[in-house]
Structure formats: C-alpha cells, structure tokens
Write a protein that holds these residues in place. Structure first.
Motif, PDB file in Angstrom:
ATOM      1  N   GLY A 121       0.823  -1.202   0.000  1.00  0.00           N
ATOM      2  CA  GLY A 121       0.000   0.000   0.000  1.00  0.00           C
ATOM      3  C   GLY A 121       0.859   1.253   0.000  1.00  0.00           C
ATOM      4  N   GLU A 122       0.420   2.234   0.780  1.00  0.00           N
ATOM      5  CA  GLU A 122       0.997   3.573   0.812  1.00  0.00           C
ATOM      6  C   GLU A 122       2.481   3.583   1.191  1.00  0.00           C
ATOM      7  OE1 GLU A 122       0.276   7.642   3.464  1.00  0.00           O
ATOM      8  OE2 GLU A 122      -0.715   5.778   4.044  1.00  0.00           O
ATOM      9  N   LEU A 123       3.225   4.474   0.504  1.00  0.00           N
ATOM     10  CA  LEU A 123       4.618   4.735   0.857  1.00  0.00           C
ATOM     11  C   LEU A 123       4.625   5.868   1.874  1.00  0.00           C
ATOM     12  CD1 LEU A 123       6.255   4.663  -2.689  1.00  0.00           C
ATOM     13  CD2 LEU A 123       6.175   2.826  -1.004  1.00  0.00           C
ATOM     14  N   THR A 124       5.402   5.707   2.952  1.00  0.00           N
ATOM     15  CA  THR A 124       5.441   6.716   4.007  1.00  0.00           C
ATOM     16  C   THR A 124       6.811   6.683   4.686  1.00  0.00           C
ATOM     17  OG1 THR A 124       4.249   7.548   5.955  1.00  0.00           O
ATOM     18  CG2 THR A 124       4.365   5.153   5.708  1.00  0.00           C
ATOM     19  N   GLU A 125       6.922   7.310   5.843  1.00  0.00           N
ATOM     20  CA  GLU A 125       8.177   7.301   6.601  1.00  0.00           C
ATOM     21  C   GLU A 125       7.901   7.015   8.062  1.00  0.00           C
ATOM     22  OE1 GLU A 125      10.785  10.608   6.336  1.00  0.00           O
ATOM     23  OE2 GLU A 125      11.119  10.361   4.186  1.00  0.00           O
ATOM     24  N   GLU A 126       8.831   6.330   8.712  1.00  0.00           N
ATOM     25  CA  GLU A 126       8.798   6.102  10.151  1.00  0.00           C
ATOM     26  C   GLU A 126      10.210   6.264  10.670  1.00  0.00           C
ATOM     27  OE1 GLU A 126       7.212   2.271  11.169  1.00  0.00           O
ATOM     28  OE2 GLU A 126       5.146   2.934  10.935  1.00  0.00           O
ATOM     29  N   PHE A 127      10.369   6.979  11.774  1.00  0.00           N
ATOM     30  CA  PHE A 127      11.682   7.218  12.369  1.00  0.00           C
ATOM     31  C   PHE A 127      12.682   7.742  11.340  1.00  0.00           C
ATOM     32  CE2 PHE A 127       9.709   3.781  14.857  1.00  0.00           C
ATOM     33  CZ  PHE A 127       9.645   4.410  16.087  1.00  0.00           C
ATOM     34  N   GLY A 128      12.179   8.572  10.397  1.00  0.00           N
ATOM     35  CA  GLY A 128      13.041   9.164   9.387  1.00  0.00           C
ATOM     36  C   GLY A 128      13.457   8.219   8.277  1.00  0.00           C
ATOM     37  N   SER A 129      12.883   7.019   8.227  1.00  0.00           N
ATOM     38  CA  SER A 129      13.241   6.042   7.188  1.00  0.00           C
ATOM     39  C   SER A 129      12.047   5.786   6.278  1.00  0.00           C
ATOM     40  CB  SER A 129      13.666   4.718   7.821  1.00  0.00           C
ATOM     41  OG  SER A 129      14.861   4.885   8.529  1.00  0.00           O
ATOM     42  N   PRO A 130      12.305   5.613   4.986  1.00  0.00           N
ATOM     43  CA  PRO A 130      11.216   5.316   4.054  1.00  0.00           C
ATOM     44  C   PRO A 130      10.684   3.899   4.285  1.00  0.00           C
ATOM     45  CG  PRO A 130      13.336   5.285   2.917  1.00  0.00           C
ATOM     46  CD  PRO A 130      13.604   5.704   4.326  1.00  0.00           C
ATOM     47  N   VAL A 131       9.360   3.780   4.420  1.00  0.00           N
ATOM     48  CA  VAL A 131       8.711   2.490   4.633  1.00  0.00           C
ATOM     49  C   VAL A 131       7.473   2.393   3.750  1.00  0.00           C
ATOM     50  CG1 VAL A 131       9.532   2.214   7.031  1.00  0.00           C
ATOM     51  CG2 VAL A 131       7.359   3.384   6.583  1.00  0.00           C
ATOM     52  N   GLN A 132       6.875   1.217   3.751  1.00  0.00           N
ATOM     53  CA  GLN A 132       5.642   1.002   3.005  1.00  0.00           C
ATOM     54  C   GLN A 132       4.630   0.320   3.915  1.00  0.00           C
ATOM     55  OE1 GLN A 132       5.994  -1.286  -0.640  1.00  0.00           O
ATOM     56  NE2 GLN A 132       4.086  -0.424  -1.409  1.00  0.00           N
ATOM     57  N   VAL A 133       3.386   0.779   3.822  1.00  0.00           N
ATOM     58  CA  VAL A 133       2.298   0.149   4.574  1.00  0.00           C
ATOM     59  C   VAL A 133       1.835  -1.075   3.786  1.00  0.00           C
ATOM     60  CG1 VAL A 133      -0.055   0.456   5.472  1.00  0.00           C
ATOM     61  CG2 VAL A 133       1.575   2.372   5.530  1.00  0.00           C
ATOM     62  N   PHE A 134       1.666  -2.178   4.492  1.00  0.00           N
ATOM     63  CA  PHE A 134       1.060  -3.381   3.933  1.00  0.00           C
ATOM     64  C   PHE A 134      -0.246  -3.600   4.675  1.00  0.00           C
ATOM     65  CE2 PHE A 134       4.945  -3.951   1.892  1.00  0.00           C
ATOM     66  CZ  PHE A 134       5.081  -5.167   1.256  1.00  0.00           C
ATOM     67  N   THR A 135      -1.284  -4.052   3.967  1.00  0.00           N
ATOM     68  CA  THR A 135      -2.594  -4.262   4.576  1.00  0.00           C
ATOM     69  C   THR A 135      -3.094  -5.661   4.264  1.00  0.00           C
ATOM     70  OG1 THR A 135      -3.083  -1.921   4.251  1.00  0.00           O
ATOM     71  CG2 THR A 135      -4.955  -3.352   4.741  1.00  0.00           C
ATOM     72  N   ARG A 136      -3.727  -6.269   5.263  1.00  0.00           N
ATOM     73  CA  ARG A 136      -4.355  -7.579   5.091  1.00  0.00           C
ATOM     74  C   ARG A 136      -5.848  -7.391   5.282  1.00  0.00           C
ATOM     75  NH1 ARG A 136      -2.975 -13.483   7.608  1.00  0.00           N
ATOM     76  NH2 ARG A 136      -5.098 -14.258   7.620  1.00  0.00           N
ATOM     77  N   LYS A 137      -6.588  -7.697   4.233  1.00  0.00           N
ATOM     78  CA  LYS A 137      -8.050  -7.559   4.268  1.00  0.00           C
ATOM     79  C   LYS A 137      -8.623  -8.685   5.129  1.00  0.00           C
ATOM     80  CE  LYS A 137      -8.148  -4.241   1.160  1.00  0.00           C
ATOM     81  NZ  LYS A 137      -8.206  -2.892   1.637  1.00  0.00           N
ATOM     82  N   ARG A 138      -9.689  -8.375   5.840  1.00  0.00           N
ATOM     83  CA  ARG A 138     -10.363  -9.383   6.671  1.00  0.00           C
ATOM     84  C   ARG A 138     -11.581  -9.917   5.970  1.00  0.00           C
ATOM     85  NH1 ARG A 138      -8.188 -11.396  11.430  1.00  0.00           N
ATOM     86  NH2 ARG A 138      -8.123  -9.819  12.976  1.00  0.00           N
TER      87      ARG A 138
END
Length: 153
Positions: free
Chosen positions: A136-153
């Motif tokens: 999913g969405e590209l974002t940042e955490e603790f100043g590092s580039p990360v990506q959100v992953f989502t699991r549909k229920r």
C-alpha cells in the motif's frame, strides 16, 4: 532446535529483560533503535504493550526468541523480530497468527515494513506477502522510508 520446543503466548512483564536482549541483537534492522536513549524509550514502549496485553512472544526455555507488538486500537502489527538462530522455523508466522486472533475481526490489519529495494528488506516484504498482506501507501517512520502493507479481513 525444533519449533516443538517454542511456546507462543502473550508476553508478561517478567519477559522484559529477555525481550530486550532479543531486540539488542536485531536493533540494526530497525530505524529508531540506534541510541541508548532510543533503546530505553523502546523498553518503555514494550512495557506499555505488555501491560495492555498487546505483546506476543515466542519462548524457548524461558528465553524470548521471537517478539511481536500489536495494537488493537490501530488494528496493526507494530514490531516483529525473531532471533537469527530461530529464523525459518515459522515462528514469525505463528506469532502473527496468534496476534491476528486477538485483533478485531471486522477490521483490516496493517503493518509497515521496508520499501522495495531497501537493503535487508526483501525477507520481511516476502513474509508479509506470504501472510496475505498487500502493498500500500509509501510513508516514513523514524526518518526512514517504509511502506504500509494491509491484510483484508
């Protein structure tokens, strides 16, 4: 070292020292754990998750060999690590499965991990995809580039 000797359960306050010993061995893989102050802040965070019964651990002879923090409120996995000597034995899979059973069944689950191409991120990304999470969405955490992953229920 078979997984038959590993117990998956909610973490308890008494697990904190062993938990942090595990975190110490994997800290270079996690942004935001570089300094002693950040490690102390993380310890306090883990204690809070333990108090809220939102921490899953894998134990072998009372030693924490796997650690998972999750948020019921956010319906998210927050931190996942397995001792290098215990990887590739489905411990992460079992901890995630345990946590999913404690999260609200009507809400999708999210986790942030390395972006594609990040050094050391291929295994984590492959793991979450195998567990049914989608990029999913590209974002940042603790100043590092990360990506959100989502699991549909």
């Amino acid at each position: 070292m078979g997984t038959n000797t590993v117990e998956i359960r909610l973490g308890e306050l008494a697990d904190i020292d062993s938990w942090m010993e595990l975190v110490e061995t994997v800290r270079e893989s996690f942004p935001g754990l570089e300094t002693r102050e950040e490690m102390e802040a993380h310890r306090n965070t883990v204690l809070e998750f333990l108090r809220r019964r939102s921490a899953v651990c894998a134990l072998q002879d009372r030693k924490v060999v796997g650690a998972l923090l999750f948020s019921r409120e956010e319906s998210a996995l927050c931190f996942l690590a397995v001792d290098a000597a215990w990887r590739r034995q489905h411990i992460a899979e079992k901890m995630v499965g345990y946590a999913l059973g404690l999260l609200p069944p009507e809400r999708d689950i999210s986790v942030t991990t390395y972006r594609e191409g990040a050094p050391g991120g291929a295994a984590a990304r492959a793991f979450y995809k195998q567990m049914g999470f989608q990029e999913g969405e590209l974002t940042e955490e603790f100043g590092s580039p990360v990506q959100v992953f989502t699991r549909k229920r």
